[in-house]
Design an enzyme around this catalytic site. Structure first.
Site, PDB file in Angstrom:
ATOM      1  N   SER A   1       0.830  -1.200   0.000  1.00 14.37           N
ATOM      2  CA  SER A   1       0.000   0.000   0.000  1.00 14.37           C
ATOM      3  C   SER A   1       0.870   1.258   0.000  1.00 14.37           C
ATOM      4  CB  SER A   1      -0.970  -0.046   1.179  1.00 14.37           C
ATOM      5  OG  SER A   1      -1.988   0.913   1.044  1.00 14.37           O
TER       6      SER A   1
ATOM      7  N   ASP B   1      -9.941  -4.115  -4.772  1.00 12.95           N
ATOM      8  CA  ASP B   1      -9.203  -3.024  -4.137  1.00 12.95           C
ATOM      9  C   ASP B   1      -9.387  -1.738  -4.933  1.00 12.95           C
ATOM     10  OD1 ASP B   1      -7.326  -1.368  -2.936  1.00 12.95           O
ATOM     11  OD2 ASP B   1      -5.652  -2.756  -3.200  1.00 12.95           O
TER      12      ASP B   1
ATOM     13  N   HIS C   1      -7.903  -5.363  -0.399  1.00 14.74           N
ATOM     14  CA  HIS C   1      -6.754  -4.636   0.134  1.00 14.74           C
ATOM     15  C   HIS C   1      -6.602  -5.009   1.611  1.00 14.74           C
ATOM     16  CE1 HIS C   1      -4.059  -1.038  -0.197  1.00 14.74           C
ATOM     17  NE2 HIS C   1      -4.173  -1.097   1.119  1.00 14.74           N
TER      18      HIS C   1
END
Length: 317
Positions: A156, A249, A279
């Site tokens: 991320s 995501d 995610h």
């Protein structure tokens, strides 16, 4: 638009999250949001592999944690930057994941405890991550054996940090990149997966907006190369890269676009997309075993890239 494919294990996690009482994570003060992130790990993440030894240390004013899957051997080191939108996350939230990467690859891993926003806005995290990478590349004695180059990795926001740091290191130092659902555009696009999964899949538009506002309070910086690389040309010479994305995501399309860019410029890039997963799967591996399998696939590809890039690394002294 047809309904997205959702794995049963993902549906169970989303149902459990929906049943939890409390405000939206994006509405919580940073300290409270960090505590909730720890609670999510307690609920959904695997236990840390006890066979992987760890040592905490300081370098260039940054706290780091080294992971040893066995006796230290000369070779490459994976430098890992945790996710959490530059606002939440720390060495402990990603402890089990980093131990997993060390065990799977057989390589030393160093996790970096960079400064967090909003207390420390951009470019604090980037500065810490670059300083840490350079320190590790020098082969500090705490790593117990010579360091023969580094691979930059993260999930991320940590994936975005890894990509930014990689572009600032000498080519001889950065051997590869391992990017797990990386952030590629902080201008909050209004189309594609960012709109399709804007609500209901753990990471949502509201939470991303909060993260971006906290780390990038100056709106003009949200287009900077280090935080929105998809708005710029990538470095002319990018190292071999593994990208792992999640099918449900908001950042999925950013991972796809980054992989396409790397391939178009001639870089070696392996793209894995985990259909039906969300995610956060990298740190929810007990609840999302299919996500763990994808992370392992990516880690094995990374290890293979490192062997092929420097075939004599493991035997050097």
């Amino acid at each position: 638009m047809s309904a997205p494919f959702i794995l049963p294990e993902t549906a169970a996690v989303l149902q459990a999250l929906a049943a939890m009482d409390g405000p939206h994570l994006g509405d919580l003060p940073a300290p409270a949001a960090r505590e909730v992130y720890h609670q999510l790990g307690d609920a959904f993440e695997e236990a840390t592999d006890p066979a992987v030894r760890t040592v905490d240390f300081e370098g260039e004013g940054v706290t780091m944690r080294a992971y040893f899957p066995g006796d230290a051997q000369p070779g490459p080191v994976i430098v890992y930057y945790h996710g959490g939108g530059w606002v939440i996350g720390d060495l402990d939230t990603h402890n089990a994941l980093c131990a997993r990467l060390a065990s799977v690859t057989g390589l030393r891993v160093v996790a970096v405890d960079y400064r967090l926003a909003p207390e420390h806005p951009y470019p604090a995290a980037h500065d810490d991550c670059l300083a840490a990478a350079r320190f590790v590349a020098q082969g500090p004695s705490v790593l117990e054996a010579p360091v023969k180059g580094i691979a930059l990795a993260g999930d991320s926001a940590g994936g975005a940090l890894a990509l930014a740091v990689s572009g600032k290191l000498e080519a001889a130092q950065r051997l590869a990149q391992f990017l797990i659902y990386p952030v590629g555009d902080c201008t909050e696009p209004e189309e594609g997966s960012y709109a399709q999964f804007a609500e209901g899949f753990l990471l949502d538009r509201k939470l991303m907006h909060r993260f971006i506002e906290d780390y990038l309070p100056n709106v003009a910086t949200r287009q900077d190369r280090d935080v929105s690389p998809l708005l710029h040309e990538l470095p002319a010479s990018s190292p071999p890269t593994v990208i792992v994305a999640a099918g449900l995501d908001p950042l999925r399309d950013q991972g796809r676009a980054l992989a396409a860019r790397l391939i178009m410029q001639g870089a070696e890039c392996h793209y894995l997309e985990a259909a039906g997963l969300i995610h956060g799967m990298a740190t929810m591996r007990r609840a999302l075993p299919s996500g763990d399998a994808q992370i392992v696939r990516g880690a094995l590809l990374l290890a293979d890239l490192l062997r092929n890039r420097k075939p004599d690394l493991q035997g050097e002294s």
